[in-house]
Design a protein around this motif. Structure first.
Motif, PDB file in Angstrom:
ATOM      1  N   ARG A 136      25.964  34.020  30.399  1.00 21.89           N
ATOM      2  CA  ARG A 136      25.021  34.642  31.360  1.00 21.89           C
ATOM      3  C   ARG A 136      25.765  35.318  32.505  1.00 21.89           C
ATOM      4  NH1 ARG A 136      26.050  32.284  36.442  1.00 21.89           N
ATOM      5  NH2 ARG A 136      24.460  30.774  36.998  1.00 21.89           N
ATOM      6  N   PHE A 159      38.636  31.540  32.196  1.00 24.49           N
ATOM      7  CA  PHE A 159      37.500  31.254  31.304  1.00 24.49           C
ATOM      8  C   PHE A 159      36.517  32.418  31.256  1.00 24.49           C
ATOM      9  CE2 PHE A 159      33.183  29.524  30.753  1.00 24.49           C
ATOM     10  CZ  PHE A 159      33.319  28.984  29.486  1.00 24.49           C
ATOM     11  N   GLN A 160      36.228  33.006  32.422  1.00 26.28           N
ATOM     12  CA  GLN A 160      35.239  34.087  32.491  1.00 26.28           C
ATOM     13  C   GLN A 160      35.701  35.384  31.816  1.00 26.28           C
ATOM     14  OE1 GLN A 160      32.225  35.244  33.226  1.00 26.28           O
ATOM     15  NE2 GLN A 160      31.694  33.099  33.260  1.00 26.28           N
ATOM     16  N   ASP A 184      46.274  39.184  36.011  1.00 23.75           N
ATOM     17  CA  ASP A 184      46.050  37.782  36.352  1.00 23.75           C
ATOM     18  C   ASP A 184      47.338  37.273  36.989  1.00 23.75           C
ATOM     19  OD1 ASP A 184      43.972  35.358  35.195  1.00 23.75           O
ATOM     20  OD2 ASP A 184      45.953  34.710  35.899  1.00 23.75           O
ATOM     21  N   LEU A 185      47.217  36.280  37.870  1.00 22.49           N
ATOM     22  CA  LEU A 185      48.409  35.656  38.449  1.00 22.49           C
ATOM     23  C   LEU A 185      49.339  35.191  37.333  1.00 22.49           C
ATOM     24  CD1 LEU A 185      47.302  33.262  41.345  1.00 22.49           C
ATOM     25  CD2 LEU A 185      48.628  35.384  41.497  1.00 22.49           C
ATOM     26  N   ARG A 198      48.038  35.192  30.565  1.00 23.17           N
ATOM     27  CA  ARG A 198      46.570  35.204  30.405  1.00 23.17           C
ATOM     28  C   ARG A 198      46.052  36.633  30.334  1.00 23.17           C
ATOM     29  NH1 ARG A 198      45.208  30.653  34.897  1.00 23.17           N
ATOM     30  NH2 ARG A 198      46.243  28.967  33.814  1.00 23.17           N
ATOM     31  N   VAL A 251      32.516  38.821  40.871  1.00 25.88           N
ATOM     32  CA  VAL A 251      31.994  37.645  40.168  1.00 25.88           C
ATOM     33  C   VAL A 251      32.519  36.336  40.750  1.00 25.88           C
ATOM     34  CG1 VAL A 251      31.965  36.477  37.903  1.00 25.88           C
ATOM     35  CG2 VAL A 251      31.788  38.973  38.023  1.00 25.88           C
ATOM     36  N   GLY A 252      33.761  36.379  41.263  1.00 25.44           N
ATOM     37  CA  GLY A 252      34.478  35.129  41.511  1.00 25.44           C
ATOM     38  C   GLY A 252      34.028  34.318  42.709  1.00 25.44           C
ATOM     39  N   TYR A 298      32.199  32.049  45.050  1.00 27.84           N
ATOM     40  CA  TYR A 298      31.102  31.109  44.808  1.00 27.84           C
ATOM     41  C   TYR A 298      30.846  30.217  46.012  1.00 27.84           C
ATOM     42  CZ  TYR A 298      34.816  27.724  44.270  1.00 27.84           C
ATOM     43  OH  TYR A 298      35.910  26.948  44.513  1.00 27.84           O
ATOM     44  N   THR A 330      27.523  39.140  42.607  1.00 31.16           N
ATOM     45  CA  THR A 330      26.732  38.165  41.843  1.00 31.16           C
ATOM     46  C   THR A 330      27.146  36.741  42.192  1.00 31.16           C
ATOM     47  OG1 THR A 330      26.174  37.311  39.651  1.00 31.16           O
ATOM     48  CG2 THR A 330      28.251  38.490  39.818  1.00 31.16           C
TER      49      THR A 330
HETATM   50  N1  LIG Z   1      29.060  34.538  39.955  1.00 35.24           N
HETATM   51  C1  LIG Z   1      28.814  33.637  39.044  1.00 35.24           C
HETATM   52  O1  LIG Z   1      27.691  33.490  38.556  1.00 35.24           O
HETATM   53  C2  LIG Z   1      29.942  32.795  38.546  1.00 35.24           C
HETATM   54  C3  LIG Z   1      29.778  32.038  37.376  1.00 35.24           C
HETATM   55  C4  LIG Z   1      30.857  31.321  36.884  1.00 35.24           C
HETATM   56  C5  LIG Z   1      32.064  31.336  37.566  1.00 35.24           C
HETATM   57  N2  LIG Z   1      32.185  32.047  38.723  1.00 35.24           N
HETATM   58  C6  LIG Z   1      33.430  32.069  39.477  1.00 35.24           C
HETATM   59  O2  LIG Z   1      34.313  33.003  38.846  1.00 35.24           O
HETATM   60  C7  LIG Z   1      35.660  32.618  39.123  1.00 35.24           C
HETATM   61  C8  LIG Z   1      36.427  32.584  37.816  1.00 35.24           C
HETATM   62  O3  LIG Z   1      35.898  31.555  37.002  1.00 35.24           O
HETATM   63  P1  LIG Z   1      36.699  31.037  35.726  1.00 35.24           P
HETATM   64  O4  LIG Z   1      35.853  29.971  35.140  1.00 35.24           O
HETATM   65  O5  LIG Z   1      37.141  32.182  34.904  1.00 35.24           O
HETATM   66  O6  LIG Z   1      37.971  30.370  36.453  1.00 35.24           O
HETATM   67  P2  LIG Z   1      39.407  30.118  35.802  1.00 35.24           P
HETATM   68  O7  LIG Z   1      40.098  29.175  36.720  1.00 35.24           O
HETATM   69  O8  LIG Z   1      39.274  29.769  34.366  1.00 35.24           O
HETATM   70  O9  LIG Z   1      40.111  31.558  35.870  1.00 35.24           O
HETATM   71  C9  LIG Z   1      40.462  32.183  37.059  1.00 35.24           C
HETATM   72  C10 LIG Z   1      41.639  33.105  36.766  1.00 35.24           C
HETATM   73  O10 LIG Z   1      41.918  33.855  37.942  1.00 35.24           O
HETATM   74  C11 LIG Z   1      43.342  33.945  38.078  1.00 35.24           C
HETATM   75  N3  LIG Z   1      43.666  34.217  39.465  1.00 35.24           N
HETATM   76  C12 LIG Z   1      43.539  33.385  40.526  1.00 35.24           C
HETATM   77  N4  LIG Z   1      43.920  34.014  41.643  1.00 35.24           N
HETATM   78  C13 LIG Z   1      44.287  35.263  41.280  1.00 35.24           C
HETATM   79  C14 LIG Z   1      44.806  36.381  42.001  1.00 35.24           C
HETATM   80  N5  LIG Z   1      45.012  36.322  43.309  1.00 35.24           N
HETATM   81  N6  LIG Z   1      45.097  37.496  41.299  1.00 35.24           N
HETATM   82  C15 LIG Z   1      44.907  37.567  39.962  1.00 35.24           C
HETATM   83  N7  LIG Z   1      44.432  36.528  39.227  1.00 35.24           N
HETATM   84  C16 LIG Z   1      44.127  35.399  39.896  1.00 35.24           C
HETATM   85  C17 LIG Z   1      43.844  32.593  37.584  1.00 35.24           C
HETATM   86  O11 LIG Z   1      45.207  32.672  37.215  1.00 35.24           O
HETATM   87  C18 LIG Z   1      42.919  32.332  36.409  1.00 35.24           C
HETATM   88  O12 LIG Z   1      43.430  32.822  35.193  1.00 35.24           O
HETATM   89  C19 LIG Z   1      35.591  31.271  39.833  1.00 35.24           C
HETATM   90  O13 LIG Z   1      35.748  31.455  41.212  1.00 35.24           O
HETATM   91  C20 LIG Z   1      34.195  30.773  39.502  1.00 35.24           C
HETATM   92  O14 LIG Z   1      33.683  29.888  40.459  1.00 35.24           O
HETATM   93  C21 LIG Z   1      31.152  32.783  39.214  1.00 35.24           C
END
Ligand SMILES: NC(=O)c1ccc[n+]([C@@H]2O[C@H](COP(=O)([O-])OP(=O)(O)OC[C@H]3O[C@@H](n4cnc5c(N)ncnc54)[C@H](O)[C@@H]3O)[C@@H](O)[C@H]2O)c1
Length: 331
Positions: free
Chosen positions: A115, A142-143, A164-165, A169, A225-226, A228, A299
């Motif tokens: 979603r 994961f996203q 990605d950092l 990945r 997206v990120g 939260y 979002t």
């Molecule tokens: N808006 C929404 O509805 C919603 C839903 C789910 C998750 N999220 C948010 O989305 C974000 C990602 O979720 P996820 O499950 O993929 O997390 P995750 O931890 O699986 O992946 C995050 C990725 O971001 C990378 N990263 C971190 N800092 C970085 C930077 N400065 N530059 C480049 N890459 C960087 C990490 O290495 C990692 O691979 C989280 O903050 C989560 O809370 C939002």
């Protein structure tokens, strides 16, 4: 007649949903919301500071679809290291609108991934330029795969750029894009992705802006997206002041979305928001009308997204007889 209760684990759900179906469901749910036909009380929070954890409770009801559910999702940052558990554990309980019975309890991780990807896809459909060709993704955790899978259905992608950092990945996600027949590469820097793309997705848990205003060019669309939680931010606030800003929900976004830091600092307020996406999807306001505009979609994730996605997974699970069934809990 009493309904029995279906239990669905993550392993039962994987692969039950087609992203194109979920895109259509999210669009329908947003249209319902835009027309004022959903019930979605604000997210509630339980805090566990001594465990560095928080639990979110997200209820949603779509009467026209006869679908209701509650999602529970936590963020416990010590889980991976101290308990060998994921940081986020999501559970969805599907409720019969007719009787109030719980019909299904399912793991919510896959539903959340689908979603969240799909809403970026819907926003891209309404807000990106029609000639957008390069998709950039920052954050390949994961996203990442869900974002890629959704947005590629909403624009005519020629190339995918990923950062990605952890470079490995980014490489993996680029490989996945190539698996869809797209040109794709992992980039060493976020700047390279941002400067090179037409549509950007930021999906990192960063607590400081990683996308600089200087890198963002006219005509770009950004799905944030990120972010939260309060105090977090992925893109520089200055981008918002020169963009057409669309949020999923003002209350949620101003408290915990990409705009929360500029709002708290008094640098951005509701007058800077062009629309909530549900208003655009319901046809109450147009989406992008100017090819040179920068559009930003913030979002935070709405419970109604979980409701329609989880109900679809439940239908498929019933058809395929997935999971297991127990007598109602009240017996
Ligand atoms: N808006 C929404 O509805 C919603 C839903 C789910 C998750 N999220 C948010 O989305 C974000 C990602 O979720 P996820 O499950 O993929 O997390 P995750 O931890 O699986 O992946 C995050 C990725 O971001 C990378 N990263 C971190 N800092 C970085 C930077 N400065 N530059 C480049 N890459 C960087 C990490 O290495 C990692 O691979 C989280 O903050 C989560 O809370 C939002």
């Amino acid at each position: 007649m009493a309904e029995r209760l279906r239990i669905l684990r993550a392993s039962d759900l994987d692969g039950t949903l087609d992203m194109r179906d979920v895109l259509a469901l999210i669009e329908r749910a947003f249209a319902e919301r835009g027309l004022g036909r959903t019930e979605m009380p604000p997210k509630s929070y339980l805090h566990f500071p001594s465990h560095q954890g928080v639990l979110l409770i997200m209820p949603g009801n779509l009467p026209q679809l006869e679908q209701a559910a509650v999602k529970l999702i936590n963020v416990h940052t010590r889980n991976p290291v101290e308990h060998g558990l994921p940081t986020l554990i999501a559970t969805v309980v599907l409720i019969s609108p007719e009787t109030g019975e719980p019909l299904c309890i399912m793991d919510g991780t896959y539903v959340t991934g689908m979603r969240t990807g799909a809403v970026s896809g819907v926003a891209t459909k309404y807000l990106a330029r029609k000639d957008a060709r390069v998709l950039g993704i920052v954050g390949a955790g994961f996203q990442g795969p869900f974002q890629l899978d959704a947005v590629r259905h909403s624009m005519a992608v020629d190339e995918v750029l990923v950062a990605d950092l952890v470079l490995e990945r980014a490489r993996k996600l680029a490989e996945r894009a190539r698996g869809f027949g797209l040109k794709a590469r992992a980039c060493e820097t976020v700047e390279e992705v941002v400067r090179g793309c037409d549509v950007l997705v930021t999906a990192t848990p960063s607590d400081h802006p990683i996308v600089k205003d200087d890198w963002v060019h006219e005509g770009m669309h950004i799905n944030c997206v990120g972010t939260y939680a309060k105090g977090k931010q992925e893109i520089e606030g200055a981008i918002l002041t020169r963009a057409m800003v669309v949020v999923d929900d003002w209350e949620q976004a101003s408290h915990a979305g990409e705009i929360n830091v500029p709002v708290t600092r008094g640098e951005f307020d509701r007058s800077g928001v062009y629309a909530e996406l549900p208003q655009i999807v319901a046809g109450l306001k147009p989406g992008r009308t100017d090819d040179s505009a920068i559009t930003v979609f913030d979002t935070t994730g709405l419970a109604i997204q979980d409701v329609v996605t989880a109900w679809q997974a439940f239908q498929v699970a019933k058809e395929r007889n997935l999971g297991f069934i127990i007598d109602p809990l009240y017996t």
